[in-house]
Design a protein around this motif. Structure first.
Motif, PDB file in Angstrom:
ATOM      1  N   ASP A 150     -26.721 -43.689 -13.827  1.00  0.00           N
ATOM      2  CA  ASP A 150     -27.641 -43.060 -12.882  1.00  0.00           C
ATOM      3  C   ASP A 150     -27.479 -41.555 -12.859  1.00  0.00           C
ATOM      4  O   ASP A 150     -28.423 -40.809 -12.609  1.00  0.00           O
ATOM      5  N   ALA A 151     -26.239 -41.077 -13.155  1.00  0.00           N
ATOM      6  CA  ALA A 151     -25.970 -39.634 -13.128  1.00  0.00           C
ATOM      7  C   ALA A 151     -26.484 -38.918 -14.347  1.00  0.00           C
ATOM      8  O   ALA A 151     -26.658 -37.707 -14.341  1.00  0.00           O
ATOM      9  N   LEU A 152     -26.743 -39.661 -15.433  1.00  0.00           N
ATOM     10  CA  LEU A 152     -27.209 -39.048 -16.666  1.00  0.00           C
ATOM     11  C   LEU A 152     -28.706 -38.809 -16.613  1.00  0.00           C
ATOM     12  O   LEU A 152     -29.457 -39.626 -16.067  1.00  0.00           O
ATOM     13  N   PRO A 153     -29.201 -37.692 -17.196  1.00  0.00           N
ATOM     14  CA  PRO A 153     -30.636 -37.441 -17.245  1.00  0.00           C
ATOM     15  C   PRO A 153     -31.340 -38.530 -18.030  1.00  0.00           C
ATOM     16  O   PRO A 153     -30.864 -38.940 -19.094  1.00  0.00           O
ATOM     17  N   ASP A 154     -32.447 -39.013 -17.512  1.00  0.00           N
ATOM     18  CA  ASP A 154     -33.230 -40.033 -18.212  1.00  0.00           C
ATOM     19  C   ASP A 154     -34.199 -39.360 -19.154  1.00  0.00           C
ATOM     20  O   ASP A 154     -34.828 -38.363 -18.814  1.00  0.00           O
ATOM     21  N   ASP A 155     -34.351 -39.904 -20.370  1.00  0.00           N
ATOM     22  CA  ASP A 155     -35.213 -39.271 -21.362  1.00  0.00           C
ATOM     23  C   ASP A 155     -36.646 -39.150 -20.886  1.00  0.00           C
ATOM     24  O   ASP A 155     -37.347 -38.205 -21.209  1.00  0.00           O
ATOM     25  N   ASP A 156     -37.117 -40.135 -20.124  1.00  0.00           N
ATOM     26  CA  ASP A 156     -38.505 -40.117 -19.688  1.00  0.00           C
ATOM     27  C   ASP A 156     -38.689 -39.370 -18.376  1.00  0.00           C
ATOM     28  O   ASP A 156     -39.788 -38.979 -18.028  1.00  0.00           O
ATOM     29  N   ASN A 157     -37.578 -39.199 -17.632  1.00  0.00           N
ATOM     30  CA  ASN A 157     -37.656 -38.513 -16.352  1.00  0.00           C
ATOM     31  C   ASN A 157     -36.524 -37.511 -16.240  1.00  0.00           C
ATOM     32  O   ASN A 157     -35.537 -37.739 -15.541  1.00  0.00           O
ATOM     33  N   PRO A 158     -36.622 -36.373 -16.930  1.00  0.00           N
ATOM     34  CA  PRO A 158     -35.558 -35.380 -16.874  1.00  0.00           C
ATOM     35  C   PRO A 158     -35.372 -34.839 -15.472  1.00  0.00           C
ATOM     36  O   PRO A 158     -36.273 -34.883 -14.643  1.00  0.00           O
ATOM     37  N   VAL A 159     -34.173 -34.323 -15.212  1.00  0.00           N
ATOM     38  CA  VAL A 159     -33.866 -33.802 -13.883  1.00  0.00           C
ATOM     39  C   VAL A 159     -34.840 -32.690 -13.529  1.00  0.00           C
ATOM     40  O   VAL A 159     -35.044 -31.749 -14.299  1.00  0.00           O
TER      41      VAL A 159
ATOM     42  N   LYS B 251     -24.575 -37.596 -24.211  1.00  0.00           N
ATOM     43  CA  LYS B 251     -24.729 -37.278 -22.795  1.00  0.00           C
ATOM     44  C   LYS B 251     -23.539 -37.788 -21.989  1.00  0.00           C
ATOM     45  O   LYS B 251     -23.091 -37.133 -21.036  1.00  0.00           O
ATOM     46  N   THR B 252     -23.021 -38.947 -22.377  1.00  0.00           N
ATOM     47  CA  THR B 252     -21.876 -39.522 -21.678  1.00  0.00           C
ATOM     48  C   THR B 252     -20.631 -38.660 -21.862  1.00  0.00           C
ATOM     49  O   THR B 252     -19.868 -38.431 -20.915  1.00  0.00           O
ATOM     50  N   ILE B 253     -20.427 -38.165 -23.088  1.00  0.00           N
ATOM     51  CA  ILE B 253     -19.285 -37.274 -23.339  1.00  0.00           C
ATOM     52  C   ILE B 253     -19.350 -36.055 -22.423  1.00  0.00           C
ATOM     53  O   ILE B 253     -18.365 -35.692 -21.767  1.00  0.00           O
ATOM     54  N   LEU B 254     -20.505 -35.426 -22.361  1.00  0.00           N
ATOM     55  CA  LEU B 254     -20.654 -34.237 -21.524  1.00  0.00           C
ATOM     56  C   LEU B 254     -20.486 -34.573 -20.042  1.00  0.00           C
ATOM     57  O   LEU B 254     -19.847 -33.832 -19.291  1.00  0.00           O
ATOM     58  N   ALA B 255     -21.052 -35.711 -19.625  1.00  0.00           N
ATOM     59  CA  ALA B 255     -20.965 -36.103 -18.218  1.00  0.00           C
ATOM     60  C   ALA B 255     -19.526 -36.385 -17.808  1.00  0.00           C
ATOM     61  O   ALA B 255     -19.076 -35.987 -16.727  1.00  0.00           O
TER      62      ALA B 255
ATOM     63  N   MET C 289     -16.924 -35.069 -19.042  1.00  0.00           N
ATOM     64  CA  MET C 289     -16.206 -33.798 -19.001  1.00  0.00           C
ATOM     65  C   MET C 289     -16.701 -32.895 -17.868  1.00  0.00           C
ATOM     66  O   MET C 289     -16.108 -31.844 -17.601  1.00  0.00           O
ATOM     67  N   GLY C 290     -17.795 -33.306 -17.217  1.00  0.00           N
ATOM     68  CA  GLY C 290     -18.341 -32.516 -16.118  1.00  0.00           C
ATOM     69  C   GLY C 290     -19.209 -31.358 -16.567  1.00  0.00           C
ATOM     70  O   GLY C 290     -19.463 -30.436 -15.784  1.00  0.00           O
ATOM     71  N   TRP C 291     -19.664 -31.392 -17.829  1.00  0.00           N
ATOM     72  CA  TRP C 291     -20.489 -30.315 -18.371  1.00  0.00           C
ATOM     73  C   TRP C 291     -21.935 -30.778 -18.543  1.00  0.00           C
ATOM     74  O   TRP C 291     -22.230 -31.969 -18.517  1.00  0.00           O
ATOM     75  N   ARG C 292     -22.827 -29.797 -18.738  1.00  0.00           N
ATOM     76  CA  ARG C 292     -24.218 -30.099 -19.042  1.00  0.00           C
ATOM     77  C   ARG C 292     -24.764 -29.065 -20.014  1.00  0.00           C
ATOM     78  O   ARG C 292     -24.165 -28.000 -20.236  1.00  0.00           O
ATOM     79  N   LEU C 293     -25.912 -29.377 -20.577  1.00  0.00           N
ATOM     80  CA  LEU C 293     -26.602 -28.470 -21.496  1.00  0.00           C
ATOM     81  C   LEU C 293     -27.740 -27.754 -20.789  1.00  0.00           C
ATOM     82  O   LEU C 293     -28.354 -28.306 -19.874  1.00  0.00           O
ATOM     83  N   ALA C 294     -28.035 -26.550 -21.248  1.00  0.00           N
ATOM     84  CA  ALA C 294     -29.206 -25.809 -20.787  1.00  0.00           C
ATOM     85  C   ALA C 294     -29.877 -25.193 -22.002  1.00  0.00           C
ATOM     86  O   ALA C 294     -29.217 -24.867 -22.989  1.00  0.00           O
ATOM     87  N   GLY C 295     -31.192 -25.037 -21.935  1.00  0.00           N
ATOM     88  CA  GLY C 295     -31.932 -24.451 -23.042  1.00  0.00           C
ATOM     89  C   GLY C 295     -32.379 -25.500 -24.036  1.00  0.00           C
ATOM     90  O   GLY C 295     -32.308 -26.707 -23.772  1.00  0.00           O
ATOM     91  N   GLU C 296     -32.846 -25.070 -25.193  1.00  0.00           N
ATOM     92  CA  GLU C 296     -33.301 -25.985 -26.227  1.00  0.00           C
ATOM     93  C   GLU C 296     -33.189 -25.330 -27.593  1.00  0.00           C
ATOM     94  O   GLU C 296     -33.084 -24.108 -27.707  1.00  0.00           O
ATOM     95  N   TRP C 297     -33.182 -26.167 -28.623  1.00  0.00           N
ATOM     96  CA  TRP C 297     -33.144 -25.642 -29.985  1.00  0.00           C
ATOM     97  C   TRP C 297     -34.484 -25.018 -30.340  1.00  0.00           C
ATOM     98  O   TRP C 297     -35.531 -25.542 -29.962  1.00  0.00           O
TER      99      TRP C 297
ATOM    100  N   LEU D 192     -19.298 -31.805 -29.924  1.00  0.00           N
ATOM    101  CA  LEU D 192     -19.724 -33.143 -30.318  1.00  0.00           C
ATOM    102  C   LEU D 192     -20.748 -33.695 -29.339  1.00  0.00           C
ATOM    103  O   LEU D 192     -21.765 -34.280 -29.740  1.00  0.00           O
ATOM    104  N   GLY D 193     -20.504 -33.507 -28.044  1.00  0.00           N
ATOM    105  CA  GLY D 193     -21.466 -33.962 -27.043  1.00  0.00           C
ATOM    106  C   GLY D 193     -22.799 -33.260 -27.179  1.00  0.00           C
ATOM    107  O   GLY D 193     -23.859 -33.886 -27.040  1.00  0.00           O
ATOM    108  N   MET D 194     -22.767 -31.964 -27.458  1.00  0.00           N
ATOM    109  CA  MET D 194     -23.993 -31.196 -27.665  1.00  0.00           C
ATOM    110  C   MET D 194     -24.786 -31.736 -28.848  1.00  0.00           C
ATOM    111  O   MET D 194     -25.998 -31.947 -28.771  1.00  0.00           O
ATOM    112  N   GLN D 195     -24.077 -31.944 -29.968  1.00  0.00           N
ATOM    113  CA  GLN D 195     -24.749 -32.430 -31.179  1.00  0.00           C
ATOM    114  C   GLN D 195     -25.386 -33.796 -30.960  1.00  0.00           C
ATOM    115  O   GLN D 195     -26.553 -34.016 -31.294  1.00  0.00           O
TER     116      GLN D 195
END
Length: 223
Positions: free
Chosen positions: A14-23, A51-55, A57-65, A88-91
């Motif tokens: 539930d804490a992870l961003p959903d692909d169809d419904n981003p935060v 996403k689980t690896i980042l979650a 670790m308490g981290w998140r991504l911002a921006g886009e390629w 690794l989580g980012m990739q």
């Protein structure tokens, strides 16, 4: 599996961003980059693992390629071994296929199979200018390639940024893209393509100063 474990996994999902419904209010890089031209590998499962690896670790991504077929990704500041699982989580969360350089001597069977599958590029460092020439040649042979480099080389940037990443960018005519590590906010930022002037010292100093003024590594005393 007991109820506590099931409940814990459900809470994590539930804490992870959903692909169809981003935060709301921020971009989900795994979805925002899905239609770009960057080199990709994996699918929904690997994206969930990332996403689980980042979650965890308490981290998140911002921006886009960016919509670029080829890039040199400058990851900075690099001050901790924890940067590796973050990378690794980012990739995985963006399904990015990231390449990296490694001494050719390490590519012996059966490890060579694993290293190449993970994106490793064997480099023979014995000849003068070998890294720039060989890496540029790989860029020229491929239609798509993102090469990850930490310009400090080690987990300390106090000695300054090595300029090899810029020499490769000039020789291969490939843009530089900055990925910033900010431990204060626990955010990995897919930041920007850096405008290059063609002057080695000017570009290197500008990138270094921007990173140092904008981001803070996990061990700030090292960089």
């Amino acid at each position: 599996m007991n109820d506590a474990v099931v409940s814990g996994l459900a809470a994590l999902m539930d804490a992870l961003p959903d692909d169809d419904n981003p935060v709301p209010g921020r971009t989900d890089p795994s979805e925002a980059s899905a239609h770009g031209s960057y080199p990709r590998q994996g699918g929904p499962i690997s994206r969930w693992i990332g996403k689980t690896i980042l979650a965890l670790m308490g981290w998140r991504l911002a921006g886009e390629w960016p919509a670029e077929d080829k890039l040199i990704i400058v990851g900075a500041p690099h001050t901790s071994n924890w940067d590796l699982p973050l990378s690794l989580g980012m990739q995985m969360s963006t399904n990015l296929r990231l390449n990296w350089m490694m001494k050719a001597e390490a590519f012996v069977w059966p490890f060579s199979i694993m290293f190449k599958a993970l994106g490793g590029i064997p480099i023979d460092r014995r000849a003068a200018g070998a890294v720039v020439k060989q890496t540029s040649a790989v860029f020229n042979r491929r239609d798509k390639m993102y090469l990850g480099i930490t310009p400090t080389g080690t987990r300390s940037s106090k000695a300054g940024y090595r300029k090899g990443y810029l020499r490769i960018a000039y020789a291969a005519d490939v843009p530089i893209f900055i990925v910033g590590v900010d431990a204060r906010r626990k955010v990995l930022t897919l930041d920007r393509i850096w405008p290059l002037t063609g002057d080695l010292e000017t570009d290197n100093d500008a990138i270094r100063d921007y990173v140092r003024s904008t981001y803070q590594g996990i061990n700030p005393e090292r960089g």
